[in-house]
Design an enzyme around this catalytic site. Structure first.
Site, PDB file in Angstrom:
ATOM      1  N   ASP A  39      37.488  43.395  35.641  1.00 42.40           N
ATOM      2  CA  ASP A  39      38.024  43.191  36.887  1.00 42.40           C
ATOM      3  C   ASP A  39      37.227  43.820  38.013  1.00 42.40           C
ATOM      4  OD1 ASP A  39      40.030  41.721  35.905  1.00 42.40           O
ATOM      5  OD2 ASP A  39      41.517  43.121  36.547  1.00 42.40           O
ATOM      6  N   LEU A  40      36.772  42.978  39.113  1.00 41.97           N
ATOM      7  CA  LEU A  40      36.304  43.824  40.154  1.00 41.97           C
ATOM      8  C   LEU A  40      36.665  45.114  40.683  1.00 41.97           C
ATOM      9  CD1 LEU A  40      34.000  42.802  42.520  1.00 41.97           C
ATOM     10  CD2 LEU A  40      36.000  42.265  43.894  1.00 41.97           C
TER      11      LEU A  40
END
Length: 295
Positions: A39-40
């Site tokens: 995930d970012l």
């Protein structure tokens, strides 16, 4: 072209694709990929595969993963993490004993519904692209396995957990479900992946350092391809099998062959093979050849 696996510690706030682009630039080659999106808003271990190692991506994705997550209880966001919009709040509080009891049901095989804000594709479109358009679609439940959950710290509304799980596990979903079970909302405040199979965060190169290191230094940090294939039984043959092996042939051998094997000839990794035993006759069929014929 360089082949191997680079263990990278991705910093929070950059995409997995950005790390791939940094490694491409550092090595000056196009054949580079990652082994499953992180995930970012998450940080931590992101193994990057180069050259022929891109062919072991699927095996890397199958490995156990360990995360450290700080969960915030009392609020729910649309993305299930701190980056999202708050869409629900609760005044319910609980004690560490309640949390210990709640996590018991999450050990072992569980079912999850993938979050809308995820890289999962449905009909060729990533769910987070649909979510940004305000579109929510039905997602199929999936089975995942939670090998262990440990409580590292607890001071309501925050709880830090260490979770070891199978591929396909969404930690944001797990935290959200845990909040619901406790009668409170919850979201991921911080997420860090500390292990993917044999690759640990303490041995990783920080993503910020990729372009500052020399190519020679990066090459020294490349792990051999077979590092990712520890679940395959190693089998060693002598030089007489070399040509057959690198040409992907089926070989008759003198020893019983394991169902799945890492083949070595003269201690050099050649590739993956499948064992076939027919009575007293033993065969090894090459399935993937990683040996570089230019060596």
């Amino acid at each position: 072209m360089y082949s191997g696996i680079l263990n990278v510690d991705k910093k929070e706030g950059i995409s997995s694709a950005k790390v791939v682009s940094l490694v491409r630039a550092a090595f000056g080659q196009k054949k580079v990929g990652h082994t499953g999106t992180l995930d970012l808003e998450a940080s931590g271990v992101l193994p990057i595969v180069l050259g022929k190692a891109t062919r072991v991506s699927d095996y890397m994705m199958d490995k156990q993963k360990t995360y450290r997550v700080r969960s915030f209880f009392g609020k729910k966001t649309d993305t299930l993490d701190k980056a999202g919009k708050v869409i629900g709040e609760s005044n319910k509080t609980f004690q560490i004993a309640d949390l210990k009891e709640a996590i018991k049901s999450y050990r072992g095989e569980i079912t999850q519904i993938p979050p809308m804000y995820s890289a999962l594709k449905v009909g060729g479109k990533k769910l987070y692209d649909l979510a940004r358009e305000g579109i929510e679609i039905e997602r199929k439940k999936r089975r995942v396995r939670i090998y262990d959950i440990k409580i590292l710290e607890f001071a309501f509304p925050l709880a830090s957990l260490e979770i070891t799980c199978s591929k396909g596990t969404y930690i944001r979903t797990l935290v959200d479900d845990l909040g619901e079970d406790l009668g409170s909302f919850a979201y991921v405040d911080r997420l860090r992946r500390i292990r993917v199979g044999e690759f640990k965060v303490e041995n990783a190169i920080k993503s910020d350092d990729i372009l500052s290191l020399s190519k020679d230094e990066l090459i020294e940090r490349l792990y051999p391809i077979d590092t990712a294939l520890g679940n395959f039984t190693p089998i060693c043959l002598d030089k007489s099998y070399f040509k057959q092996a690198i040409n992907g042939m089926t070989m008759r051998i003198d020893i019983k062959a394991p169902p799945q094997a890492r083949l070595y000839i003269d201690n050099q990794f050649i590739g993956l093979a499948r064992g076939e035993n027919n009575g007293d006759e033993y065969f090894l069929k090459m399935e993937k050849v990683f040996y570089d014929r230019q060596n």
